[in-house]
Enzyme design. Sequence first.
Site, PDB file in Angstrom:
ATOM      1  N   GLU A 287      54.485  97.029  29.993  1.00 42.85           N
ATOM      2  CA  GLU A 287      55.232  98.192  29.505  1.00 42.85           C
ATOM      3  C   GLU A 287      54.732  98.695  28.146  1.00 42.85           C
ATOM      4  O   GLU A 287      55.511  98.830  27.190  1.00 42.85           O
ATOM      5  CB  GLU A 287      56.723  97.868  29.457  1.00 42.85           C
TER       6      GLU A 287
ATOM      7  N   GLU B 158      58.038  94.900  38.725  1.00 44.52           N
ATOM      8  CA  GLU B 158      59.360  94.547  38.188  1.00 44.52           C
ATOM      9  C   GLU B 158      60.340  95.537  38.776  1.00 44.52           C
ATOM     10  O   GLU B 158      60.103  96.753  38.739  1.00 44.52           O
ATOM     11  CB  GLU B 158      59.412  94.668  36.659  1.00 44.52           C
TER      12      GLU B 158
END
Length: 851
Positions: free
Chosen positions: A496, A615
């Site tokens: 991320e 995820e």
Amino acid sequence: MELLNINLNKTNFEQVQYGNSDGVKPIITNLVSTYPHWHNEIEIVFACQGDLLLEYGETKCLLRQGEIAVINSSEIHAVNSVDSKNDRKNLVFMLQISGQFFHTMSAHIDSLHFSNRIEGPEAEEIRKYLLLVMDEEQNERNARSAVVHGFCGLIAALLLRHFSENISPAPQKNGHSPDYNRNYDRLKKILSFVNEHYAESPSLNKVAEIVYVSPYYLSHFFTQTMGMTYLQYLNYVKVNMAKQSLSTTDDAVTDILSRNGFANAKTFNRVFKEIVGCSPSDYRKFVHDKVEISLPAFEKMHLGTYVNYQSQIVIPHSLYRSPGREEEKADTIIPGNAGNVIVKNIEVNTKECGNKLDTYFRKMIGTARASDFLRKEVQEQFRGLVKDIGFEYVRFHGIFDDVMCVVLDDGRFNWLYIDDVFDFLLEINVRPFIEFSFMPSPLASGEAAMFYYRANVTPPYDMEKWGNLIGAFMAHIISRYTLGEVKKWYFEVWNEPNISSYWSGGFDNYMRLYRVTAERIKAVSEDLKLGGPALSSFRDADAGSFLRNFLRTCADENLPLDFVSGHPYPVTYFNINGERREVLHGPDSTKNDMIWFRDIVREYFSGEIELHFDEWNSSPRERDLVHDTAFMAVFVLQNYCNCRNTANSLCYWGFTDRFEEHGLDPNEFHGGFGLLSMSGFKKPQYYAFRALFALGEELLSQGEDYIAARSPASGEIQVLCWNYVHYKESYASGESSPRDFYERYKAFDEGTPLRFCIRLTGFSSGAYLAERTVFNRSHGSIFDFWLKNGALGSLRSREHELLHTQCLPKMGMEILEVSNSCLLLEETVEPFGFTLLKLRPIENREAKNRD
């Protein structure tokens, strides 16, 4: 002097054009996506279906379905559908009313200021007339323009009577200081001048003369106030005006660019595409032909856009609240009444040649960090999970965390703990999906960190030393596990990086990290699988930009990219008046986000590149009380079946509640991510995965709440039905009151039992063994079973054993005889529940033994 800080990224002047209803402009749209802009008109915003994020001045607020807001004249604002990527069910009505219209009512728009939020009994009257205007706009009737004009007059009158404040020509706006108001007036004067003279491309020096400041001061003031340079704003205005000409006339593009201040076609095309995201000709085609376009394609058209996806918009009956008009009843059974069910008919031809079932749900499972696998309890849980269900890969953070002791203070590398982790995984036939993170302290350029265990998120102070770490790591694992084995692994660069709390280095430093990592890995073998960027927050305004920049850089620089990864959590977070607000999206949100992501990747790379959504959960909160409820079972089934053939993996995050990103919670049922609780209790989502893994290789049929498959080798047929119930609208919009530790189902609609009437055809005559697995709140939901048995805060070993052995799905079997090639079955599935049916033919020998 205090500078005015509006805190808006982009601002456009909107030149409102009126149709037949003089002085009023109604806009009915399915989807709204606007950058901050302003106009002289008063604008009423009515959220008919779905919620809106409304920004005006320095205020952000959530406008829920059925609520009304007013934007004042010259008030900088933006309106955006909260769930704009989910589906086309948004419905917004905007009514723009001119100063001339108010002038006919003896009201001067310059001296009017309305309350932004329209609430109270009078709001019902305004809502009624807004709905009547919408009804007129949707139907061709005689004197429609006059009727709309009349209703708008009543709306304006109600606003004037109940919601207006007369202000002086030089008001103290919202209680701000004189400097603030002076700067606000200066800004309006600048924007008005640009709006009037944009075709002349007025220079910064010229505008500075108008407001009596130096060009240097004006440049600083404009950039700080507007969040963009003066030239950028001028181009936005010019492009916006060109857009209106493209959409409302058939004039030649050369004429349009000339009268809107562009020197030549090359400059016009470049600036237009930078701002809007497509060429002028493509934009005209979209507007004139009203072609149906995909949502990702629409999202390239950045600049203040209202879109009608449907030519005839049905106004929801729930909006009609005015006295004397009875709300129409829906044609479905009212949920919650005992004995009521909704009947679902399913027909499956078992003789048909089925398509291959996409088993991407088997690919990968996640857990918090590599060091978790150094613990006996986590190893035992994972070993049992893989034996009982099975996954091919596991992804985790922190392969280089300090707790793994990889980089020593003297610069040497230590692989002991990494070997322990990889040895364990390969022993149980699971391969690592390696995420290169976080930064080991000896290489870190700073101290920025996150999580309970203080994972460092800064770039390396020396990229060459990072490269040396990657090179040494690759050499070690290939030496220990062989190149042939390691070629089956995946290597992902960071986690991320589009979020500053996970990566403090920004985009450019991330690409440096990616380049160096790619060089060291591909130097070993071109067949090693490398990718990124593990994008987060798809619905964040910067997510798409980060992804496109990453893909564009990889394509332009010919950087290796074997897979692209992201995290499609179906949730958005807003900071509204200092409060962090969570908005949960619709049932199709994950699928739409995955398609959005896939389509962007295809703009730069062929369809051969792998997509890994590594995820995913119902929310990214590790203490979300919903995670323990039976909802999670149907959430898993609904999404994995709905999202087939979209990606190579959708990784459930994660397998256990032993998850320490924010420390450990002492409560067994604290809302952790896991398929397993901290003590190893099997949660509802665990049984959902078992049901998915029971499906055969051939897909026979699928609907919105069932899937039928076949195992060719055994001839077994599987039918999996579920009863999905979504969140209440208030809870999904951020209302936190249903988050009661014990009464967690307050967050959901009540739901109605579903009766599945299943007709299976194509059977050969004979006997069949039917196995039935029933999961619902009474059978298999550990949290509900715990509640029913006293909700003890501290469980002893005997009580643990009781929960483990007694809280199971209901299972049974029976022999069914088929004589006419058809089998009829009926299954009633409770809300939040599912039923898995397995049918296999009994061999003659088995039948004789039975007899």
